[in-house]
Write an enzyme that holds these catalytic residues in place. Structure first.
Site, short mmCIF file in Angstrom:
data_model
loop_
_atom_site.label_atom_id
_atom_site.label_comp_id
_atom_site.label_asym_id
_atom_site.label_seq_id
_atom_site.Cartn_x
_atom_site.Cartn_y
_atom_site.Cartn_z
CG MET A 26 -1.88 -1.21 1.19
SD MET A 26 -3.46 -0.91 2.00
CE MET A 26 -2.91 -0.51 3.66
CG HIS A 30 8.32 0.23 6.49
ND1 HIS A 30 8.59 -1.11 6.40
CD2 HIS A 30 6.98 0.31 6.78
CE1 HIS A 30 7.50 -1.81 6.66
NE2 HIS A 30 6.50 -0.97 6.88
CG HIS A 33 6.92 -1.91 2.36
ND1 HIS A 33 6.80 -0.89 3.28
CD2 HIS A 33 5.69 -2.47 2.27
CE1 HIS A 33 5.54 -0.82 3.70
NE2 HIS A 33 4.85 -1.77 3.11
CD GLN A 57 -6.12 -3.88 2.25
OE1 GLN A 57 -6.00 -4.30 1.10
NE2 GLN A 57 -5.15 -4.04 3.13
N GLY A 143 4.79 -10.10 3.73
CA GLY A 143 5.52 -10.08 4.99
C GLY A 143 4.81 -10.89 6.06
CE LYS A 144 7.70 -16.53 8.05
NZ LYS A 144 8.51 -17.43 8.91
CG LEU A 180 10.77 -1.59 10.40
CD1 LEU A 180 11.64 -1.29 9.18
CD2 LEU A 180 10.95 -0.51 11.46
CB SER A 181 3.86 -0.85 11.02
OG SER A 181 2.58 -0.36 10.66
NE ARG A 183 -3.17 1.28 9.75
CZ ARG A 183 -3.47 0.30 8.90
NH1 ARG A 183 -2.79 -0.83 8.93
NH2 ARG A 183 -4.44 0.44 8.02
#
Lengths: 278, 278
Positions: A26, A30, A33, A57, A143-144, A180-181, A183
């Site tokens: 999306m 970071h 990704h 989603q 990603g897990k 890492l996210s 958000r």
């Protein structure tokens, strides 16, 4: 590296290309990704990274409108990682009509994050299926970090006989351990300091399980209580089987601890795999 | 012509083959199916006919177990028509696990036949999506006899961005006008004689519309009453727009009359397109 905004243009550029690896994102990229892209490069000849903030989603009161959109910066990062194509379609291109054909997922899609985000996984699965059909990759990398999503993508792929191999990639963490996210950037300084505690909780549960703890309900409840006492609003902390995300039977060794909790207005998720001796 | 029973074997034989045209069937082939194969031959280099009686699209009290299975005879007919591959997978190969990932269709899937066969189109769409993913055709051919199914396959293909072109093929009829169907063989002699009356009713409605009739509700009700009086148990007679199967607006010209009704224990369906002047 090509940046492509329409399905028609993408089809022209992918004609005859084989061995495509897709990394669906999306955007607001970071290091997590970029690690997916690195993995993708190892698996195939041609890496397509899709960037699309998928309205399907997001729930009614979720952060769709404020989700960070940073295409220019994303493209710079992807160029340096060696992506071949960035596919960043418009909403009109991907949803020219209201999307009335969707993917119905197994009941587990309504548990864990699905219980708190109704329709989220249906929306995610539907856009991924569309992207698979548009890009026609041989391999896709997820990603897990989004463990339940990864599991459901595998289920969708298997049960719909999609000619795509799903690769799960390890979660990338900040130096303190926070996953890492995109958000994370919603967090203020105090929240960012506190955020790592979600991960530390998972580590604590993992240690307890490896030490032989078997009362998972108690471990889950304790973790939720500790987080709540520190000011988190906890959606869930759950110890599940890796193989089907159900509550583990006594003899299962491959477990995963999953958690989702809010710090202020930010919802964070994390998980940790555990291999226990039996 | 190759007859193939497993997905793995099919993948071996289709490797590198392009321009595949798929004709999905439930077997027990008649001239209507053979016409689909003839159309398929015109559209592509390599024709795959799938034969699979799909449990997912049969309701609890429907004719799944007694649906005629005549693979040997089907293969003889297909060989003569020039099919390249017959793909007749086992239920275990297509559904190794209970199918929990399915295709959710637009609301129109719950009207017309969908109102009387809950879950039917979901099951049909799911198996067709699986077959598309397994066979990877460039084109698929469906009969207009199953008009609502054809419409929903087009919707699925468009909304999921499937790289498949859907071709609709005209209904093949017996000399008296009855639409060919595998279910016709359930009829006894008296029922077979009566059966054509379903078609004759549609023809009558078409004439009335071309003569300027605009009270569609009245036309539908009259047809249902006439059929009932002759001993049919009518599911529906409906005049709809070709473009979306909704009730037509006053200015729509491309209409279709659809009907489903029972003669004894046999459910027959038929439809007729009408182009009216406005």
């Amino acid at each position: 590296m090509l940046v492509i905004h329409t399905i028609a243009e993408l089809h022209v550029h992918l004609r005859g290309v084989t061995g495509i690896v897709l990394v669906p994102t999306m955007g607001n990229l970071h290091q997590g990704h970029l690690d997916l892209v690195r993995i993708a490069r190892q698996y195939g000849q041609f890496v397509v990274v899709s960037i699309f903030v998928n309205p399907l989603q997001f729930g009614m009161n979720e952060d769709y409108s404020k989700y960070p959109r940073t295409l220019e910066q994303d493209c710079k990062m992807l160029e340096q990682c060696g992506a071949d194509v960035v596919f960043a379609p418009s909403e009109r291109d991907l949803y020219p009509q209201p999307q009335q054909v969707t993917v119905e997922l197994p009941p587990i899609a309504n548990e864990l994050c699905g219980a708190f985000r109704p329709g989220h996984f249906r929306g995610a699965a539907t856009v991924v299926l569309k992207l698979f059909n548009i890009v026609q990759p041989r391999i896709a990398v997820f990603g897990k970090k989004d463990y339940q999503q990864l599991y459901l993508m595998r289920q969708m792929t298997a049960q719909l006989n999609l000619p795509v191999e799903i690769i799960g990639s390890e979660t990338v963490r900040a130096s303190d351990g926070l996953a890492l996210s995109s958000r994370n950037q919603y967090l203020n300084v105090a929240e960012r300091t506190e955020a790592v505690f979600l991960y530390q909780n998972l580590v604590g549960i993992r240690l307890a399980i490896m030490d032989g703890a078997t009362d998972f309900f108690k471990l889950e409840r304790q973790a939720m209580e500790v987080l709540s006492a520190r000011g988190w609003r906890v959606d869930y902390v759950a110890i599940r089987s890796q193989s089907n995300l159900a509550e583990p039977t006594a003899c299962e060794c491959n477990l995963v601890i999953l958690a989702a909790a809010w710090l202020g207005k930010t919802r964070l998720i994390d998980n940790l795999e555990v291999l226990r001796d039996r």
